[in-house]
Design a protein around this motif. Structure first.
Motif, PDB file in Angstrom:
ATOM      1  N   PRO A 108       0.824  -1.216   0.000  1.00 20.15           N
ATOM      2  CA  PRO A 108       0.000   0.000   0.000  1.00 20.15           C
ATOM      3  C   PRO A 108       0.857   1.264   0.000  1.00 20.15           C
ATOM      4  CG  PRO A 108      -0.906  -1.619   1.522  1.00 20.15           C
ATOM      5  CD  PRO A 108       0.416  -2.174   1.054  1.00 20.15           C
ATOM      6  N   GLY A 109       0.498   2.193  -0.874  1.00 25.60           N
ATOM      7  CA  GLY A 109       1.206   3.462  -0.945  1.00 25.60           C
ATOM      8  C   GLY A 109       2.512   3.425  -1.724  1.00 25.60           C
ATOM      9  N   GLN A 110       2.781   2.315  -2.428  1.00 28.93           N
ATOM     10  CA  GLN A 110       4.050   2.164  -3.140  1.00 28.93           C
ATOM     11  C   GLN A 110       3.864   2.162  -4.657  1.00 28.93           C
ATOM     12  OE1 GLN A 110       7.071   2.266  -1.896  1.00 28.93           O
ATOM     13  NE2 GLN A 110       6.322   2.472   0.217  1.00 28.93           N
ATOM     14  N   GLU A 111       3.028   3.088  -5.149  1.00 30.63           N
ATOM     15  CA  GLU A 111       2.779   3.166  -6.583  1.00 30.63           C
ATOM     16  C   GLU A 111       4.064   3.396  -7.373  1.00 30.63           C
ATOM     17  OE1 GLU A 111       1.149   4.750  -4.283  1.00 30.63           O
ATOM     18  OE2 GLU A 111      -0.947   4.074  -4.427  1.00 30.63           O
ATOM     19  N   ARG A 112       5.024   4.086  -6.770  1.00 28.66           N
ATOM     20  CA  ARG A 112       6.269   4.376  -7.481  1.00 28.66           C
ATOM     21  C   ARG A 112       7.031   3.103  -7.815  1.00 28.66           C
ATOM     22  NH1 ARG A 112      11.008   6.324  -3.325  1.00 28.66           N
ATOM     23  NH2 ARG A 112      10.541   4.915  -1.591  1.00 28.66           N
ATOM     24  N   VAL A 113       6.774   2.024  -7.059  1.00 26.26           N
ATOM     25  CA  VAL A 113       7.457   0.760  -7.321  1.00 26.26           C
ATOM     26  C   VAL A 113       7.110   0.258  -8.718  1.00 26.26           C
ATOM     27  CG1 VAL A 113       7.512  -1.674  -6.681  1.00 26.26           C
ATOM     28  CG2 VAL A 113       7.727   0.081  -4.918  1.00 26.26           C
ATOM     29  N   ALA A 114       5.850   0.399  -9.124  1.00 25.21           N
ATOM     30  CA  ALA A 114       5.447  -0.034 -10.461  1.00 25.21           C
ATOM     31  C   ALA A 114       6.226   0.724 -11.522  1.00 25.21           C
ATOM     32  CB  ALA A 114       3.946   0.169 -10.646  1.00 25.21           C
ATOM     33  N   ARG A 115       6.377   2.037 -11.340  1.00 23.79           N
ATOM     34  CA  ARG A 115       7.107   2.835 -12.325  1.00 23.79           C
ATOM     35  C   ARG A 115       8.576   2.424 -12.385  1.00 23.79           C
ATOM     36  NH1 ARG A 115       3.784   6.678  -9.719  1.00 23.79           N
ATOM     37  NH2 ARG A 115       5.524   7.523  -8.496  1.00 23.79           N
ATOM     38  N   TYR A 132       0.128  -7.763 -20.434  1.00 16.77           N
ATOM     39  CA  TYR A 132      -0.306  -7.679 -19.035  1.00 16.77           C
ATOM     40  C   TYR A 132      -1.729  -8.228 -19.009  1.00 16.77           C
ATOM     41  CZ  TYR A 132      -0.297  -5.653 -14.303  1.00 16.77           C
ATOM     42  OH  TYR A 132      -0.300  -5.468 -12.947  1.00 16.77           O
ATOM     43  N   GLY A 133      -1.832  -9.546 -18.974  1.00  7.50           N
ATOM     44  CA  GLY A 133      -3.130 -10.183 -19.169  1.00  7.50           C
ATOM     45  C   GLY A 133      -3.796 -10.652 -17.893  1.00  7.50           C
ATOM     46  N   ASN A 134      -5.109 -10.869 -17.988  1.00  2.00           N
ATOM     47  CA  ASN A 134      -5.917 -11.420 -16.904  1.00  2.00           C
ATOM     48  C   ASN A 134      -5.900 -10.554 -15.648  1.00  2.00           C
ATOM     49  OD1 ASN A 134      -6.172 -13.456 -18.726  1.00  2.00           O
ATOM     50  ND2 ASN A 134      -5.423 -15.091 -17.418  1.00  2.00           N
ATOM     51  N   ALA A 135      -5.796  -9.260 -15.829  1.00  2.00           N
ATOM     52  CA  ALA A 135      -5.774  -8.346 -14.694  1.00  2.00           C
ATOM     53  C   ALA A 135      -7.165  -7.772 -14.461  1.00  2.00           C
ATOM     54  CB  ALA A 135      -4.787  -7.210 -14.949  1.00  2.00           C
ATOM     55  N   GLU A 138      -9.541  -2.578 -12.280  1.00  2.00           N
ATOM     56  CA  GLU A 138      -9.079  -1.550 -11.339  1.00  2.00           C
ATOM     57  C   GLU A 138      -7.656  -1.810 -10.843  1.00  2.00           C
ATOM     58  OE1 GLU A 138     -11.141  -4.804  -8.978  1.00  2.00           O
ATOM     59  OE2 GLU A 138     -11.424  -3.747 -10.882  1.00  2.00           O
ATOM     60  N   ASP A 139      -6.934  -2.725 -11.486  1.00  2.00           N
ATOM     61  CA  ASP A 139      -5.586  -3.075 -11.052  1.00  2.00           C
ATOM     62  C   ASP A 139      -4.680  -1.849 -11.070  1.00  2.00           C
ATOM     63  OD1 ASP A 139      -3.538  -5.300 -10.541  1.00  2.00           O
ATOM     64  OD2 ASP A 139      -2.668  -4.281 -12.267  1.00  2.00           O
ATOM     65  N   LEU A 140      -4.088  -1.520  -9.913  1.00  2.00           N
ATOM     66  CA  LEU A 140      -3.279  -0.312  -9.792  1.00  2.00           C
ATOM     67  C   LEU A 140      -2.007  -0.363 -10.638  1.00  2.00           C
ATOM     68  CD1 LEU A 140      -2.821   2.459  -8.540  1.00  2.00           C
ATOM     69  CD2 LEU A 140      -1.866   1.324  -6.527  1.00  2.00           C
ATOM     70  N   PRO A 141      -1.232  -1.471 -10.620  1.00  2.00           N
ATOM     71  CA  PRO A 141      -0.035  -1.506 -11.476  1.00  2.00           C
ATOM     72  C   PRO A 141      -0.375  -1.371 -12.960  1.00  2.00           C
ATOM     73  CG  PRO A 141       0.091  -3.203  -9.791  1.00  2.00           C
ATOM     74  CD  PRO A 141      -1.296  -2.647  -9.737  1.00  2.00           C
ATOM     75  N   LEU A 142      -1.530  -1.889 -13.385  1.00  2.00           N
ATOM     76  CA  LEU A 142      -1.940  -1.732 -14.780  1.00  2.00           C
ATOM     77  C   LEU A 142      -2.218  -0.267 -15.091  1.00  2.00           C
ATOM     78  CD1 LEU A 142      -2.725  -2.830 -17.534  1.00  2.00           C
ATOM     79  CD2 LEU A 142      -5.004  -3.341 -16.611  1.00  2.00           C
ATOM     80  N   ALA A 143      -2.868   0.429 -14.167  1.00  2.00           N
ATOM     81  CA  ALA A 143      -3.107   1.855 -14.361  1.00  2.00           C
ATOM     82  C   ALA A 143      -1.789   2.618 -14.438  1.00  2.00           C
ATOM     83  CB  ALA A 143      -3.976   2.401 -13.223  1.00  2.00           C
ATOM     84  N   GLN A 144      -0.823   2.232 -13.596  1.00  2.00           N
ATOM     85  CA  GLN A 144       0.481   2.867 -13.633  1.00  2.00           C
ATOM     86  C   GLN A 144       1.193   2.602 -14.966  1.00  2.00           C
ATOM     87  OE1 GLN A 144       2.070   4.887 -11.357  1.00  2.00           O
ATOM     88  NE2 GLN A 144       0.132   4.958 -10.241  1.00  2.00           N
ATOM     89  N   LEU A 145       0.997   1.404 -15.501  1.00  2.00           N
ATOM     90  CA  LEU A 145       1.591   1.073 -16.794  1.00  2.00           C
ATOM     91  C   LEU A 145       1.027   1.964 -17.896  1.00  2.00           C
ATOM     92  CD1 LEU A 145       3.304  -0.657 -18.680  1.00  2.00           C
ATOM     93  CD2 LEU A 145       1.432  -2.342 -18.732  1.00  2.00           C
ATOM     94  N   ARG A 146      -0.278   2.177 -17.881  1.00  2.00           N
ATOM     95  CA  ARG A 146      -0.893   3.035 -18.890  1.00  2.00           C
ATOM     96  C   ARG A 146      -0.351   4.461 -18.798  1.00  2.00           C
ATOM     97  NH1 ARG A 146      -7.242   2.007 -18.311  1.00  2.00           N
ATOM     98  NH2 ARG A 146      -7.271   3.500 -20.054  1.00  2.00           N
ATOM     99  N   ALA A 151       3.066   8.702 -20.989  1.00  2.00           N
ATOM    100  CA  ALA A 151       4.067   9.747 -20.754  1.00  2.00           C
ATOM    101  C   ALA A 151       5.219   9.662 -21.747  1.00  2.00           C
ATOM    102  CB  ALA A 151       4.597   9.640 -19.322  1.00  2.00           C
ATOM    103  N   ARG A 152       5.440   8.478 -22.332  1.00  2.00           N
ATOM    104  CA  ARG A 152       6.540   8.292 -23.273  1.00  2.00           C
ATOM    105  C   ARG A 152       6.058   8.186 -24.713  1.00  2.00           C
ATOM    106  NH1 ARG A 152       7.431   6.951 -18.486  1.00  2.00           N
ATOM    107  NH2 ARG A 152       9.493   7.032 -17.527  1.00  2.00           N
ATOM    108  N   GLY A 153       4.770   8.413 -24.917  1.00  2.00           N
ATOM    109  CA  GLY A 153       4.230   8.366 -26.269  1.00  2.00           C
ATOM    110  C   GLY A 153       4.247   6.988 -26.886  1.00  2.00           C
ATOM    111  N   LEU A 154       4.198   5.952 -26.051  1.00  2.00           N
ATOM    112  CA  LEU A 154       4.231   4.572 -26.533  1.00  2.00           C
ATOM    113  C   LEU A 154       2.807   4.047 -26.698  1.00  2.00           C
ATOM    114  CD1 LEU A 154       7.082   3.300 -24.201  1.00  2.00           C
ATOM    115  CD2 LEU A 154       7.282   3.956 -26.605  1.00  2.00           C
ATOM    116  N   SER A 155       2.586   3.254 -27.715  1.00  2.00           N
ATOM    117  CA  SER A 155       1.247   2.747 -28.010  1.00  2.00           C
ATOM    118  C   SER A 155       0.967   1.455 -27.250  1.00  2.00           C
ATOM    119  CB  SER A 155       1.090   2.499 -29.515  1.00  2.00           C
ATOM    120  OG  SER A 155       2.025   1.525 -29.962  1.00  2.00           O
ATOM    121  N   PHE A 156      -0.302   1.208 -26.980  1.00  2.37           N
ATOM    122  CA  PHE A 156      -0.716  -0.034 -26.336  1.00  2.37           C
ATOM    123  C   PHE A 156      -2.144  -0.336 -26.744  1.00  2.37           C
ATOM    124  CE2 PHE A 156      -1.768   3.398 -23.440  1.00  2.37           C
ATOM    125  CZ  PHE A 156      -3.054   3.091 -23.020  1.00  2.37           C
ATOM    126  N   LEU A 157      -2.517  -1.593 -26.604  1.00  3.57           N
ATOM    127  CA  LEU A 157      -3.871  -2.054 -26.925  1.00  3.57           C
ATOM    128  C   LEU A 157      -4.498  -2.586 -25.651  1.00  3.57           C
ATOM    129  CD1 LEU A 157      -6.128  -2.776 -28.971  1.00  3.57           C
ATOM    130  CD2 LEU A 157      -4.967  -4.978 -29.305  1.00  3.57           C
TER     131      LEU A 157
END
Length: 252
Positions: A108-115, A132-135, A138-146, A151-157
Motif C-alpha cells: 500500500p502506498g508504493q505506486e512508485r514501485v510499479a514505475r 499484461y493479461g488477466n488483470a 481496477e488493477d493499480l499496477p496496470l493503471a500505472q503502466l498506462r 508519458a513516453r508516447g508509446l502505443s498499447f492495446l
C-alpha cells in the motif's frame, strides 16, 4: 525507510531462489488485497507445470532495510502476433490454469514501485512485446503502466474480457460461515444448495487430504463427459480442458 531512499530491485531467475521469502510474498498478497492466483505456491506450481525451460524473471523490490515493497513475476515466451513469433514478456500464471486477477504486487502506498519496475524492464533488450493479461480493471499496477506508456508516447492495446464470476465468502471456515447471522449472500447459497439438492440430488461435502484425490478424479470424469455430450462443447472438436495430462497434474 527514509522517505527519499531509493528502493532496491533484485532479479531472481527461479522460484527456488524466492523460497526463503515465500511467507513475506504471501503476506504482501494479503496486504495488497490480492488473490490465491498471486500467491507463491500457486505461481511456483504453475511454473513447474507450464513455464518454458528458460525466461523466468522475478523482480523483487525492497527498501534499503529489506522491507518487501513489490513483486513482479514475469517470464519471456515466444508468441505469435500478426503472424510473427515475437519475444513476449508475460505474467506468470497467465495461461492454462484459469488464473484471474494477475499482475504485480505493490505494498500500500508504493505506486512508485510499479514505475521503477517498468523502467527496469524497458532497459532490458531481450523482449519485444509486453502482455499484461488477466488483470482486474481496477488493477493499480496496470493503471500505472498506462500512465507510464502515455508519458513516453508509446502505443498499447487495451482489451476487455469476461472472467469467471466469484462470490467472496469472508469467513475462514465452514463453521464460522454457518455461525454468521443471516445475510443476503448466505441466504442465496443455502437456497441454491437446497434447490440443487431437490432437483439433482446434489450433496455438498468438504474434502480433506485423504478424499480430495478421489473427488478430483470424479470431477475430471464428469467434466470430460459434459464436453463429450452433443450440443455441450460449444465448438466441434473441443474436449475437456483436463484432457491434457499436465493440466490434470497441476490440479492434482
Amino acid at each position: 525507510m527514509a522517505k527519499d531512499a531509493a528502493p532496491i530491485i533484485r532479479r531472481l531467475e527461479s522460484f527456488e531462489a524466492a523460497r526463503p521469502m515465500a511467507a513475506a510474498w504471501d503476506a504482501l498478497v494479503a496486504r495488497a488485497g490480492g488473490h490465491i492466483f498471486m500467491t507463491y505456491d500457486w505461481l511456483r506450481c504453475w511454473w513447474e507445470h507450464f513455464g518454458p525451460a528458460h525466461g523466468l524473471r522475478l523482480l523483487v523490490v525492497e527498501s534499503a532495510d529489506g522491507e518487501l515493497l513489490g513483486l513482479a513475476p514475469w517470464y519471456i515466451d515466444w508468441r505469435r502476433h500478426g503472424g510473427l513469433a515475437v519475444r513476449t514478456l508475460c505474467l506468470v500464471g497467465d495461461r492454462h490454469a484459469g488464473g484471474d486477477f494477475l499482475g504485480m504486487l505493490l505494498a500500500p502506498g508504493q505506486e512508485r514501485v510499479a514505475r521503477l519496475v517498468y523502467g527496469q524492464l524497458w532497459q532490458e533488450s531481450d523482449w519485444d512485446l509486453l502482455e499484461y493479461g488477466n488483470a482486474a480493471a481496477e488493477d493499480l499496477p496496470l493503471a500505472q503502466l498506462r500512465h507510464w506508456l502515455n508519458a513516453r508516447g508509446l502505443s498499447f492495446l487495451l482489451q476487455y474480457c469476461h472472467i469467471c464470476p466469484v462470490l467472496a465468502v469472508r469467513p475462514a471456515t465452514v463453521e464460522a460461515f454457518r455461525a454468521m447471522p443471516d445475510v443476503i449472500y448466505k441466504k442465496i447459497i443455502l437456497k441454491d444448495r437446497e434447490r440443487f439438492a431437490k432437483k439433482h440430488g446434489m450433496v455438498m461435502q468438504r474434502a480433506d487430504a485423504a478424499t480430495l484425490p478421489g473427488y478430483l478424479t470424479r470431477f475430471f470424469e464428469l467434466h470430460a463427459a459434459r464436453w463429450e455430450t452433443p450440443g455441450q462443447s460449444g465448438q466441434s472438436g473441443q474436449v475437456s480442458t483436463f484432457a491434457e495430462p499436465r493440466r490434470r497434474r497441476f490440479f492434482e
